[in-house]
Design a protein around this motif. Structure first.
Motif, short mmCIF file in Angstrom:
data_model
loop_
_atom_site.label_atom_id
_atom_site.label_comp_id
_atom_site.label_asym_id
_atom_site.label_seq_id
_atom_site.Cartn_x
_atom_site.Cartn_y
_atom_site.Cartn_z
N SER A 97 0.83 -1.20 0.00
CA SER A 97 0.00 0.00 0.00
C SER A 97 0.87 1.26 0.00
N PHE A 98 2.04 1.17 0.64
CA PHE A 98 2.97 2.30 0.64
C PHE A 98 3.50 2.54 -0.77
N SER A 99 3.80 1.46 -1.49
CA SER A 99 4.22 1.58 -2.89
C SER A 99 3.10 2.18 -3.73
N ALA A 100 1.87 1.73 -3.49
CA ALA A 100 0.72 2.27 -4.24
C ALA A 100 0.55 3.76 -3.97
N SER A 101 0.86 4.21 -2.74
CA SER A 101 0.78 5.64 -2.42
C SER A 101 1.71 6.45 -3.32
N PHE A 102 2.93 5.94 -3.51
CA PHE A 102 3.90 6.69 -4.31
C PHE A 102 3.64 6.54 -5.81
N LEU A 103 3.01 5.46 -6.22
CA LEU A 103 2.58 5.36 -7.61
C LEU A 103 1.49 6.40 -7.89
N ALA A 104 0.61 6.60 -6.91
CA ALA A 104 -0.43 7.63 -7.05
C ALA A 104 0.19 9.02 -7.06
N LEU A 105 1.23 9.24 -6.23
CA LEU A 105 1.91 10.54 -6.23
C LEU A 105 2.63 10.77 -7.55
N ALA A 106 3.22 9.71 -8.10
CA ALA A 106 3.86 9.81 -9.42
C ALA A 106 2.83 10.18 -10.48
N ALA A 107 1.62 9.65 -10.35
CA ALA A 107 0.55 9.95 -11.31
C ALA A 107 0.15 11.42 -11.27
N THR A 108 0.22 12.04 -10.08
CA THR A 108 -0.11 13.47 -9.99
C THR A 108 0.93 14.32 -10.69
N GLY A 109 2.18 13.81 -10.77
CA GLY A 109 3.22 14.52 -11.53
C GLY A 109 3.11 14.26 -13.02
N LEU A 110 2.78 13.01 -13.38
CA LEU A 110 2.64 12.66 -14.79
C LEU A 110 1.42 13.33 -15.40
N PHE A 111 0.34 13.41 -14.62
CA PHE A 111 -0.89 14.05 -15.07
C PHE A 111 -1.16 15.28 -14.20
N PRO A 112 -0.63 16.44 -14.56
CA PRO A 112 -0.79 17.64 -13.73
C PRO A 112 -2.23 18.14 -13.75
N LEU A 113 -2.46 19.25 -13.09
CA LEU A 113 -3.81 19.80 -12.96
C LEU A 113 -4.41 20.16 -14.32
N HIS A 117 -9.18 15.57 -14.69
CA HIS A 117 -9.74 14.38 -14.03
C HIS A 117 -8.66 13.38 -13.61
N LEU A 118 -7.65 13.16 -14.47
CA LEU A 118 -6.60 12.20 -14.13
C LEU A 118 -5.80 12.67 -12.92
N HIS A 119 -5.55 13.97 -12.84
CA HIS A 119 -4.81 14.51 -11.69
C HIS A 119 -5.61 14.31 -10.40
N LEU A 120 -6.90 14.61 -10.46
CA LEU A 120 -7.73 14.46 -9.26
C LEU A 120 -7.89 13.00 -8.85
N HIS A 121 -7.94 12.09 -9.83
CA HIS A 121 -7.98 10.66 -9.51
C HIS A 121 -6.69 10.24 -8.80
N GLY A 122 -5.53 10.69 -9.33
CA GLY A 122 -4.26 10.37 -8.70
C GLY A 122 -4.18 10.91 -7.28
N LEU A 123 -4.67 12.14 -7.10
CA LEU A 123 -4.66 12.77 -5.78
C LEU A 123 -5.58 12.04 -4.81
N SER A 124 -6.73 11.62 -5.30
CA SER A 124 -7.68 10.88 -4.45
C SER A 124 -7.07 9.56 -3.98
N TYR A 125 -6.46 8.82 -4.92
CA TYR A 125 -5.85 7.54 -4.55
C TYR A 125 -4.65 7.75 -3.62
N LEU A 126 -3.94 8.86 -3.79
CA LEU A 126 -2.82 9.15 -2.90
C LEU A 126 -3.31 9.26 -1.46
N PHE A 127 -4.34 10.06 -1.23
CA PHE A 127 -4.86 10.23 0.13
C PHE A 127 -5.39 8.91 0.69
N ILE A 128 -6.07 8.14 -0.15
CA ILE A 128 -6.66 6.87 0.31
C ILE A 128 -5.57 5.87 0.69
#
Length: 228
Positions: A97-113, A117-128
């Motif tokens: 789950s810790f790895s998944a957190s950083f994959l979600a954080l990487a997604a927020t960088g790959l898909f910026p604001l 929608h992709l950025h917000l999905h990445g951000l949502s999964y990061l928090f979860i």
């Protein structure tokens, strides 16, 4: 040197490299934005990280997003190495789950604001995933002996509180929102165009605090891993 020692070294090196990448991206972005600040000035807690990664709105977007993407991928890989050299069956839900957190954080960088929608999905999964990994680590700490991981346990608790506040505070009306029923994601989505903002913007404070604590948590885990 045993195979286990080699894997542990790889985990520590990739973890440190990832933390350095995240820190470098954030630090350079702060310097650039501070240097090119508008009349209102640049405040660390007045702009969210998502806003600093907004192409066309931020001059440091490329550096910030690059640091988030490559740094997070390195840490995710470090976590996958760490699961091979630690003990206890509760390590699996935590490290994965810790790895998944950083994959979600990487997604927020790959898909910026800009990629809304992709950025917000990445951000949502990061928090979860950060919330889940924090709880999983608490259980893991009990299994291995919490006195061995007192600092990582403290940082995990802070991460859990900060990330849970993302879901609670907007609904409780404790933090500024552009409209009464706004969720955290609504607020971040409108952060690049929202004006005026309060001098101390709680949404930005929460995002900065969560990510900085997350990096410190990784460093404390690497220190524990090195000693174990």
């Amino acid at each position: 040197m045993t195979n286990k020692d080699k894997i542990k070294q790889l985990s520590i090196r990739f973890g440190l490299l990832g933390c350095f990448g995240l820190f470098l991206g954030l630090a350079i972005s702060i310097v650039i934005e501070s240097t090119n600040a508008s009349v209102d000035g640049f405040l660390l807690f007045k702009k969210s990280i998502s806003e600093l990664g907004y192409y066309g709105h931020s001059q440091s977007a490329l550096l910030l997003n690059g640091g988030l993407f490559f740094g997070s991928l390195c840490i995710a890989l470090a976590n996958l190495f760490a699961v091979q050299v630690t003990e206890g069956w509760l390590k699996y839900p935590f490290w994965f789950s810790f790895s998944a957190s950083f994959l979600a954080l990487a997604a927020t960088g790959l898909f910026p604001l800009n990629v809304y929608h992709l950025h917000l999905h990445g951000l949502s999964y990061l928090f979860i995933f950060v919330c889940f990994s924090s709880i999983a680590f608490m259980a893991y700490a009990i299994q291995i002996g919490w006195r061995e991981v007192k600092l990582p346990l403290l940082l995990a608790t802070i991460c859990l509180c900060l990330n849970l506040s993302v879901f609670i505070l907007p609904y409780a009306g404790f933090i500024f929102a552009p409209f009464l029923t706004a969720t955290y994601m609504d607020i971040i989505a409108s952060s690049a165009t929202l004006s005026p903002k309060p001098d101390l913007w709680w949404q930005a404070f929460t995002q900065w605090g969560s990510d900085i604590t997350l990096v410190l948590w990784v460093l404390s885990l690497l220190s524990w891993l090195k000693k174990s």
